[in-house]
Scaffold this motif. Structure first.
Motif, short mmCIF file in Angstrom:
data_model
loop_
_atom_site.label_atom_id
_atom_site.label_comp_id
_atom_site.label_asym_id
_atom_site.label_seq_id
_atom_site.Cartn_x
_atom_site.Cartn_y
_atom_site.Cartn_z
N ILE A 276 0.84 -1.20 0.00
CA ILE A 276 0.00 0.00 0.00
C ILE A 276 0.87 1.25 0.00
O ILE A 276 1.70 1.45 0.88
N CYS A 277 0.67 2.10 -0.99
CA CYS A 277 1.48 3.31 -1.14
C CYS A 277 1.29 4.22 0.07
O CYS A 277 0.18 4.37 0.58
N THR A 278 2.37 4.85 0.53
CA THR A 278 2.27 5.71 1.69
C THR A 278 1.84 7.13 1.31
O THR A 278 1.82 8.01 2.15
N HIS A 279 1.52 7.34 0.04
CA HIS A 279 0.99 8.65 -0.33
C HIS A 279 -0.51 8.69 -0.03
O HIS A 279 -0.91 9.17 1.01
N VAL A 280 -1.35 8.21 -0.92
CA VAL A 280 -2.75 8.11 -0.54
C VAL A 280 -3.29 6.69 -0.62
O VAL A 280 -4.50 6.51 -0.67
N GLY A 281 -2.40 5.72 -0.64
CA GLY A 281 -2.86 4.36 -0.42
C GLY A 281 -3.24 3.54 -1.64
O GLY A 281 -4.00 2.59 -1.52
N CYS A 282 -2.72 3.87 -2.80
CA CYS A 282 -2.96 3.00 -3.95
C CYS A 282 -2.16 1.72 -3.77
O CYS A 282 -1.12 1.72 -3.11
N PRO A 283 -2.63 0.61 -4.37
CA PRO A 283 -1.79 -0.58 -4.35
C PRO A 283 -0.64 -0.40 -5.35
O PRO A 283 -0.87 -0.04 -6.49
N LEU A 295 7.05 1.27 -8.39
CA LEU A 295 6.44 2.53 -8.81
C LEU A 295 4.97 2.52 -8.46
O LEU A 295 4.31 1.50 -8.57
N CYS A 296 4.46 3.66 -8.01
CA CYS A 296 3.03 3.75 -7.74
C CYS A 296 2.35 4.35 -8.96
O CYS A 296 2.76 5.41 -9.43
N PRO A 297 1.33 3.69 -9.48
CA PRO A 297 0.71 4.18 -10.71
C PRO A 297 -0.09 5.46 -10.50
O PRO A 297 -0.43 6.13 -11.47
N CYS A 298 -0.41 5.80 -9.26
CA CYS A 298 -1.31 6.94 -9.06
C CYS A 298 -0.60 8.28 -9.22
O CYS A 298 -1.04 9.12 -9.98
N HIS A 299 0.49 8.48 -8.46
CA HIS A 299 1.19 9.76 -8.58
C HIS A 299 2.69 9.55 -8.71
O HIS A 299 3.48 10.39 -8.32
N GLN A 300 3.05 8.42 -9.20
CA GLN A 300 4.45 8.11 -9.55
C GLN A 300 5.43 8.14 -8.39
O GLN A 300 6.61 8.38 -8.60
N SER A 301 5.00 7.90 -7.18
CA SER A 301 5.98 7.74 -6.11
C SER A 301 6.81 6.50 -6.43
O SER A 301 6.26 5.48 -6.84
N THR A 302 8.12 6.61 -6.22
CA THR A 302 8.99 5.49 -6.53
C THR A 302 9.78 5.11 -5.29
O THR A 302 10.33 5.98 -4.63
N GLY A 314 8.65 11.36 -6.05
CA GLY A 314 7.21 11.43 -5.90
C GLY A 314 6.76 11.92 -4.54
O GLY A 314 7.57 12.22 -3.66
N PRO A 315 5.46 12.03 -4.38
CA PRO A 315 4.89 12.70 -3.22
C PRO A 315 4.82 11.87 -1.95
O PRO A 315 4.45 12.40 -0.90
N ALA A 316 5.11 10.58 -1.99
CA ALA A 316 4.97 9.76 -0.79
C ALA A 316 5.88 10.29 0.31
O ALA A 316 6.99 10.73 0.04
#
Ligand code: FES
Lengths: 351, 269
Positions: A276-283, A295-302, A314-316
């Motif tokens: 679970i991404c630590t930005h807003v929780g996308c898988p 890589l997170c597909p939502c806001h590209q946190s890597t 990214g924003p995480a």
């Protein structure tokens, strides 16, 4: 429509050069009103009327067609319609009939307005928005008198208590909004892994096979998803729980792991990170096995999974939490505790 | 013993001894001679390895080393197995046309026989995933499509998109579309994890499940009808939004202009 019914002026006004005016900037005023065909020819008006009602009738038929197709077409019927290809008959019929119904109402209304409703020119003059000087001076004067009479500047106590009361009023809003829901309390701090202890570990279950895994099953460069033992897809709260418990398992050659602590949490290079991404929780699980980036597909946190899932872009705000894993006496991968930090996005009470 | 020594003087004794000696030598030779050599002349497999080695020396060794041990320009191929070769060369990714973030798919320059020879040579360097047989990746059970769909959404959709259309990764890399990819190559990619794709070995994703995923991908790409008509690339909100803004709003603007322009009022001026 017979031509002789048209007003003479209509033809005469065509193609004439406008004579140069003595004052080129003078207001030319409104042009003379010209009647439409339907204004002067009753037969044309009648025809327009029929056209408008025809469109409304078509709209009615289309609505009935909409209801009928809803009843007629089975939901899984697929038909071939030329330029579009294979489509669901139901979707196509519903879309077409509703579209026709709405379009005909609009088209009928436009046609009605253009042919039959009054078309007399009505100039609307624009005025400046601001009030004239007299009114403005008056208002300013009144404001000044009011301020002087209230003694606002002089009576400091009144002023300060007023400011205080105004500042406190919004607090009632906070109380009202607080009712919107209970705070998450400790619910976000722990996941389904929390019952695991070194004495009583929880096996990692492969999401594909629903079986526990051995360490040698996870090869370098592979990606596997896991859940805690006991969490079944048939459970009522499965979706809620998997949203916190989901794991991605990767195996990185031990010499490539940069973070010592992370290597120790894993077992023989197998690392178990929260999915679970630590930005807003996308898988997140767009895992690149050569760079070890996820890589997170939502806001590209890597996240660099070889370096304790550090955020490298990214924003995480936090690295991905890692689960401490080891093997039990039969060689199956098990977790011996919960994640070291809460999974998922930040929240107010997050410690 | 008595009997033997009694016949020692028999005229044919010398011949018998000679035959025995010959048989023993041949047997010993067969047992101790270098095995490779002994096979080299007989098995088709070793012929293929030989041919593959020659092809390798010409086409691959400049990056992967003369013996496939790898170099600064290319990884070692020891243990990648024949499936990796069949995938990389069979989809035209190898030989790579230039170094970069991603080696793209391009025209295949070897024929299947040559690919098999290369694969045989690389497989001889060390054990690795073996090129799958047709039964392994061809599903006959209609249920496989739906099961594969579930597995695809768990394991593959994050990179390759829910309809297998592919997607972007970091720094110029991307997950390619699966649309016109051979069933065999999809299977091999899961086995071997080409480029930045992680692998899904049989230990964590059994053969049967790979077959189901292949069935699902082939189904979505080939025969699945699209209930709504246009797919708009199955890319989700990006193309749908673009379509809505350009064609939907565009049509509305066109109608508004038409309504305003064709009044008698407009004609007069
Ligand atoms: S949710 Fe992952 S980057 Fe925003």
């Amino acid at each position: 429509m017979p031509e002789e019914k048209l007003p003479e002026a209509h033809d005469a006004s065509q193609g004439h050069e406008v004579a140069p005016h003595s004052d080129p900037f003078a207001d030319p005023g409104l042009p003379a009103h010209e009647p439409r065909r339907t204004d002067i020819d009753e037969r044309a008006a009648k025809r327009a009327e029929r056209q408008v009602s025809l469109m409304f009738v078509v709209s009615m038929l289309a609505t009935i067609g909409f209801i009928a197709s809803y009843v007629i077409f089975p939901i899984d019927k697929i038909v071939f319609i030329f330029p579009i290809g294979h489509v669901s008959a139901l979707n196509f019929a519903l879309g077409l009939t509703l579209g026709v119904a709405l379009f005909c109402i609009g088209a009928g209304a436009v046609h009605w307005a253009r042919t039959l409703m009054s078309d007399h020119e009505l100039p609307a003059e624009r005025h400046p928005i601001e009030a004239d000087d007299e009114v403005r001076n008056d208002v300013i004067e009144q404001f000044k008198t009011g301020a002087a009479e209230s003694g606002f500047g002089r009576r400091k106590m009144i002023r300060n208590t007023l400011i205080g009361s105004m500042a406190l009023v919004p607090l009632s809003g906070v109380v009202l909004l607080r009712d919107l829901g209970p705070l998450p309390e400790k619910k976000l701090d722990h996941t389904g892994w929390q019952k695991a202890t070194p004495a009583n570990p929880i096996p990692l279950i492969n999401m594909n096979t629903n079986e526990p895994m051995k360490a040698e099953d996870i090869v370098i460069g592979s990606l596997t998803f896991a859940k805690p033992e006991g969490l079944e897809e048939s459970d009522e709260d499965f979706q809620q729980n998997i949203a916190k418990d989901a794991l991605m398992l990767v195996r990185i050659a031990p010499e490539d792991i940069k973070d010592k602590n992370s290597a120790e949490l894993g077992f023989g290079g197998i690392l178990a990170y929260s999915k679970i991404c630590t930005h807003v929780g996308c898988p997140i699980s767009l895992y690149e096995q050569q760079t070890h980036h996820a890589l997170c597909p939502c806001h590209q946190s890597t996240f660099d999974l070889a370096d304790g899932a550090r955020v490298i872009f990214g924003p995480a705000g936090h690295p991905l939490p890692q689960l401490k894993i080891t093997i039990d006496e039969k060689g199956f991968l098990v977790a011996t505790g919960d994640f070291d930090e809460p999974v998922g996005p930040s929240f107010w009470e997050r410690s | 013993m008595k009997k033997l020594s009694a016949r020692r003087r028999h005229p044919l004794a010398a011949l018998v001894v000679l035959l025995l000696a010959l048989a023993a030598t041949g047997g010993l030779y067969a047992a101790f001679a270098p095995a490779e050599k002994a096979q080299a002349d007989t098995s088709a497999q070793s012929l293929a390895i030989d041919e593959g080695k020659k092809l390798f020396a010409v086409g691959c060794s400049s990056c992967h080393g003369l013996n496939g041990q790898g170099s600064t320009d290319g990884p070692s191929l020891v243990g990648v197995g024949s499936a990796a070769v069949d995938f990389q060369v069979g989809t035209g990714r190898m030989p790579a046309q230039q170094p970069g973030a991603q080696v793209p798919r391009k025209k295949v320059i070897y024929n299947q026989a040559e690919i098999d020879q290369l694969a045989a040579y690389v497989a001889s360097l060390g054990p690795g995933p073996v090129t799958p047989t047709k039964e392994q990746y061809t599903s006959t059970n209609p249920d496989d499509v739906s099961k594969g769909g579930e597995l695809f959404r768990t394991n593959c959709a994050q990179c390759h998109n829910f309809a297998g259309q592919g997607g972007a990764l970091t720094k110029g890399k991307y997950a390619p579309s699966l649309e016109s990819v051979d069933a065999k190559h999809i299977y091999e990619a899961m086995q071997t994890g080409p480029q930045n794709m992680p692998s899904f070995p049989d230990t964590t994703m059994p053969e049967e499940q790979k077959k189901q995923i292949v069935a699902f991908v082939r189904h979505t790409a080939n025969d699945e009808p699209n209930p709504g008509g246009l797919t708009l690339g199955s890319l989700g909100p990006v193309t749908e939004g673009l379509f809505g803004w350009i064609f939907g709003l565009g049509a509305l603007i066109a109608v508004a202009i038409w309504v305003a322009a064709h009044t008698t009022k407009a004609k007069k001026s």
